[in-house]
Design a protein around this motif. Structure first.
Motif, mmCIF file in Angstrom:
data_model
loop_
_atom_site.group_PDB
_atom_site.id
_atom_site.type_symbol
_atom_site.label_atom_id
_atom_site.label_comp_id
_atom_site.label_asym_id
_atom_site.label_seq_id
_atom_site.Cartn_x
_atom_site.Cartn_y
_atom_site.Cartn_z
ATOM 1 N N THR A 218 0.786 -1.128 0.095
ATOM 2 C CA THR A 218 0.066 0.050 -0.091
ATOM 3 C C THR A 218 0.936 1.210 0.051
ATOM 4 O OG1 THR A 218 -0.061 0.172 2.383
ATOM 5 C CG2 THR A 218 -1.913 -1.281 1.239
ATOM 6 N N ASP A 219 0.218 2.307 -0.224
ATOM 7 C CA ASP A 219 0.835 3.633 0.016
ATOM 8 C C ASP A 219 1.255 3.782 1.526
ATOM 9 O OD1 ASP A 219 0.757 4.133 -2.910
ATOM 10 O OD2 ASP A 219 -1.005 5.192 -2.750
ATOM 11 N N PRO A 220 2.216 4.816 1.496
ATOM 12 C CA PRO A 220 2.274 5.147 3.172
ATOM 13 C C PRO A 220 1.196 5.755 3.534
ATOM 14 C CG PRO A 220 4.131 6.032 1.572
ATOM 15 C CD PRO A 220 3.254 5.327 0.703
ATOM 16 N N GLY A 221 0.761 5.567 4.935
ATOM 17 C CA GLY A 221 -0.236 5.900 5.517
ATOM 18 C C GLY A 221 -1.546 4.837 5.589
ATOM 19 N N PHE A 222 -1.512 3.794 4.940
ATOM 20 C CA PHE A 222 -2.595 3.117 4.632
ATOM 21 C C PHE A 222 -2.215 1.545 5.557
ATOM 22 C CE2 PHE A 222 -3.344 6.098 1.495
ATOM 23 C CZ PHE A 222 -4.783 6.288 1.539
ATOM 24 N N CYS A 223 -2.982 0.956 5.987
ATOM 25 C CA CYS A 223 -2.722 -0.321 6.575
ATOM 26 C C CYS A 223 -2.502 -1.420 5.344
ATOM 27 C CB CYS A 223 -3.931 -0.902 7.291
ATOM 28 S SG CYS A 223 -3.765 -2.400 8.132
ATOM 29 N N PRO A 224 -1.195 -2.031 5.383
ATOM 30 C CA PRO A 224 -0.670 -2.835 4.598
ATOM 31 C C PRO A 224 -1.757 -4.077 4.832
ATOM 32 C CG PRO A 224 1.020 -2.196 5.624
ATOM 33 C CD PRO A 224 -0.052 -1.537 6.180
ATOM 34 N N ASP A 225 -2.296 -4.574 5.971
ATOM 35 C CA ASP A 225 -3.111 -5.680 6.207
ATOM 36 C C ASP A 225 -4.517 -5.554 5.289
ATOM 37 O OD1 ASP A 225 -3.185 -8.354 6.971
ATOM 38 O OD2 ASP A 225 -4.017 -7.637 8.806
ATOM 39 N N CYS A 226 -5.258 -4.300 5.736
ATOM 40 C CA CYS A 226 -6.460 -4.238 5.153
ATOM 41 C C CYS A 226 -6.832 -3.253 4.237
ATOM 42 C CB CYS A 226 -7.521 -4.150 6.453
ATOM 43 S SG CYS A 226 -7.567 -2.537 7.346
ATOM 44 N N GLY A 227 -5.901 -2.438 4.187
ATOM 45 C CA GLY A 227 -5.892 -0.923 3.209
ATOM 46 C C GLY A 227 -6.629 0.111 3.842
ATOM 47 N N SER A 228 -7.091 0.034 5.260
ATOM 48 C CA SER A 228 -7.661 1.236 5.726
ATOM 49 C C SER A 228 -6.448 2.479 5.968
ATOM 50 C CB SER A 228 -8.215 0.872 7.052
ATOM 51 O OG SER A 228 -9.256 -0.005 6.849
ATOM 52 N N ILE A 229 -6.951 3.591 6.121
ATOM 53 C CA ILE A 229 -6.215 4.653 6.467
ATOM 54 C C ILE A 229 -5.846 4.626 7.853
ATOM 55 C CG2 ILE A 229 -6.177 7.364 6.844
ATOM 56 C CD1 ILE A 229 -8.180 7.423 4.464
ATOM 57 N N PRO B 191 -4.330 5.842 11.415
ATOM 58 C CA PRO B 191 -4.335 7.104 12.493
ATOM 59 C C PRO B 191 -2.947 7.709 12.456
ATOM 60 C CG PRO B 191 -4.561 5.107 13.646
ATOM 61 C CD PRO B 191 -4.603 4.853 12.382
ATOM 62 N N LEU B 192 -2.732 8.909 12.736
ATOM 63 C CA LEU B 192 -1.382 9.341 13.001
ATOM 64 C C LEU B 192 -0.494 8.539 14.339
ATOM 65 C CD1 LEU B 192 -2.189 13.133 12.916
ATOM 66 C CD2 LEU B 192 -1.466 11.548 11.086
ATOM 67 N N LEU B 193 0.667 8.797 14.036
ATOM 68 C CA LEU B 193 1.398 8.016 14.949
ATOM 69 C C LEU B 193 1.174 8.475 16.409
ATOM 70 C CD1 LEU B 193 5.076 8.488 13.261
ATOM 71 C CD2 LEU B 193 3.694 6.309 13.664
ATOM 72 N N GLY B 194 1.078 7.255 17.220
ATOM 73 C CA GLY B 194 1.015 7.553 18.664
ATOM 74 C C GLY B 194 2.295 8.110 19.379
ATOM 75 N N ARG C 69 3.996 6.464 21.311
ATOM 76 C CA ARG C 69 5.165 5.635 21.305
ATOM 77 C C ARG C 69 5.888 5.466 19.663
ATOM 78 N NH1 ARG C 69 1.572 1.764 24.775
ATOM 79 N NH2 ARG C 69 1.649 2.982 26.757
ATOM 80 N N GLY C 70 5.344 5.849 18.884
ATOM 81 C CA GLY C 70 5.716 5.859 17.490
ATOM 82 C C GLY C 70 5.233 4.804 16.698
ATOM 83 N N GLY C 71 3.974 4.071 17.199
ATOM 84 C CA GLY C 71 3.483 3.074 16.505
ATOM 85 C C GLY C 71 1.994 3.515 16.408
ATOM 86 N N VAL C 72 1.380 2.580 15.652
ATOM 87 C CA VAL C 72 0.077 2.878 15.038
ATOM 88 C C VAL C 72 -0.756 1.648 15.202
ATOM 89 C CG1 VAL C 72 -0.179 5.058 14.153
ATOM 90 C CG2 VAL C 72 0.160 2.928 12.670
ATOM 91 N N THR C 73 -2.282 1.567 15.764
ATOM 92 C CA THR C 73 -2.832 0.317 15.587
ATOM 93 C C THR C 73 -4.113 0.756 14.865
ATOM 94 O OG1 THR C 73 -2.441 -0.217 17.746
ATOM 95 C CG2 THR C 73 -4.596 -1.300 16.797
#
Length: 125
Positions: A12-23, A25-28, A30-34
């Motif tokens: 996927t493009d940066p900023g989209f979930c590589p698993d499901c394709g959803s947009i 959220p911004l980084l949390g 701790r530097g990660g996102v869910t």
């Protein structure tokens, strides 16, 4: 790329979930996102080299220089100027402003101010 070591489903493009394709959220903090859709956790690398930048531009001291050269009536006006005769002094120019003071299915209220004597009147349109 994923923090839980499962393989990614597709590219996927940066900023989209590589698993499901959803947009994503911004980084949390701790530097990660869910991902909100599939609830998979991702590290900051899922955003690639995307960067957010903010530019704040300030006015300089000459920004409003043009207003010093207008007529006195326009310089002191409270809004746009229209040709309307002042009932108090007879001046032919008044400035105006509009507000929606009544319910949405009724017209707006127009406030007129004489550019010469500052007499104020209202009109319900």
């Amino acid at each position: 790329m994923a923090t839980d070591d499962k393989p990614v489903c597709f590219e996927t493009d940066p900023g989209f979930c590589p698993d499901c394709g959803s947009i994503l959220p911004l980084l949390g903090d701790r530097g990660g996102v869910t991902c909100y859709a599939c609830e998979r956790a991702w590290g900051p690398e899922v955003f690639g080299d995307m960067a957010m930048t903010y530019t704040i531009e300030f006015n300089n001291e000459n920004t409003y220089e043009w207003s010093k050269h207008k007529d006195d009536a326009e310089e002191e006006a409270d809004g746009p100027i229209v040709e309307r005769k002042c009932p108090q002094c007879g001046n032919e120019q008044m400035s105006y402003a509009t507000l929606q003071l009544r319910s949405a299915d009724e017209g707006q209220t127009v406030f007129f101010t004489c550019t010469k004597c500052k007499f104020k009147e209202t009109e319900n349109s």
